[in-house]
Enzyme design. Sequence first.
Site, PDB file in Angstrom:
ATOM      1  CG  HIS A  87       5.930  20.296   9.872  1.00 40.18           C
ATOM      2  ND1 HIS A  87       4.978  19.863  10.775  1.00 40.18           N
ATOM      3  CD2 HIS A  87       5.575  21.556   9.531  1.00 40.18           C
ATOM      4  CE1 HIS A  87       4.102  20.828  10.976  1.00 40.18           C
ATOM      5  NE2 HIS A  87       4.431  21.850  10.233  1.00 40.18           N
ATOM      6  CD  GLN A 126      -4.148  12.844  11.593  1.00 41.92           C
ATOM      7  OE1 GLN A 126      -3.021  12.363  11.660  1.00 41.92           O
ATOM      8  NE2 GLN A 126      -5.156  12.334  12.288  1.00 41.92           N
ATOM      9  CG  HIS A 154       1.787  11.660  11.473  1.00 41.23           C
ATOM     10  ND1 HIS A 154       1.646  12.813  10.731  1.00 41.23           N
ATOM     11  CD2 HIS A 154       0.540  11.364  11.934  1.00 41.23           C
ATOM     12  CE1 HIS A 154       0.379  13.207  10.753  1.00 41.23           C
ATOM     13  NE2 HIS A 154      -0.308  12.336  11.481  1.00 41.23           N
ATOM     14  CB  CYS A 156       7.713  13.043  10.743  1.00 42.49           C
ATOM     15  SG  CYS A 156       6.057  13.465  11.301  1.00 42.49           S
TER      16      CYS A 156
END
Length: 201
Positions: A87, A126, A154, A156
């Site tokens: 993403h 994931q 993560h 992000c």
Amino acid sequence: MLTKFGQRIYRGGMDVEGAQKAVTDLLKALGKDPYSVHLADTPRRVAEAYAEMLTPRSFTMTTFPNDEGYDELVLARGIPVQSLCEHHMLPFHGVAHVGYLPGERILGLSKLARVVEMFARDLQVQERLTKQVADWLQEHLQPLGVGVVIEAEHMCMALRGVRVNGSRTVTSAVKGVLRSDPASRQEFFTLVHAARTGPNT
């Protein structure tokens, strides 16, 4: 592996020259001068870095006959995982715990890490990564059961948005006996939990 088609160089299906141009355009769009002394080689470096991170190493799945009839859980704990969030194209990293109940064959232990890497070197989420590792082992090894747990942080989440540092996401996939038999399932998750908490907790 690097291969040439015309004048473009491809690595693992990636157009490295095209990626370099895209990074140059991105730097311009961000208001940076890609031809400055500090950024002149950045497009090449970024393209090669992504080519490396998105290209799994080839391997041969080495299995051996289960001549001794071993029927207890085999678990590789703490396998390092590095991948890229599809993403935001930012890294996520952590560890995988991969186990299986052998059937007719047993797997060379290093191959458990190789399978994790094979699917991790991609643009991923994931949840999918966890399931892909479990599905692949179930299909190719045909054990009595497979269990996979991945814990990862993560970037992000850490570097943008909520900016939560140190938060780990845990995903799991279990198949065969490890899914259907409560005792086997419990044994797998107990051993994984022991790996997470350590011997003194």
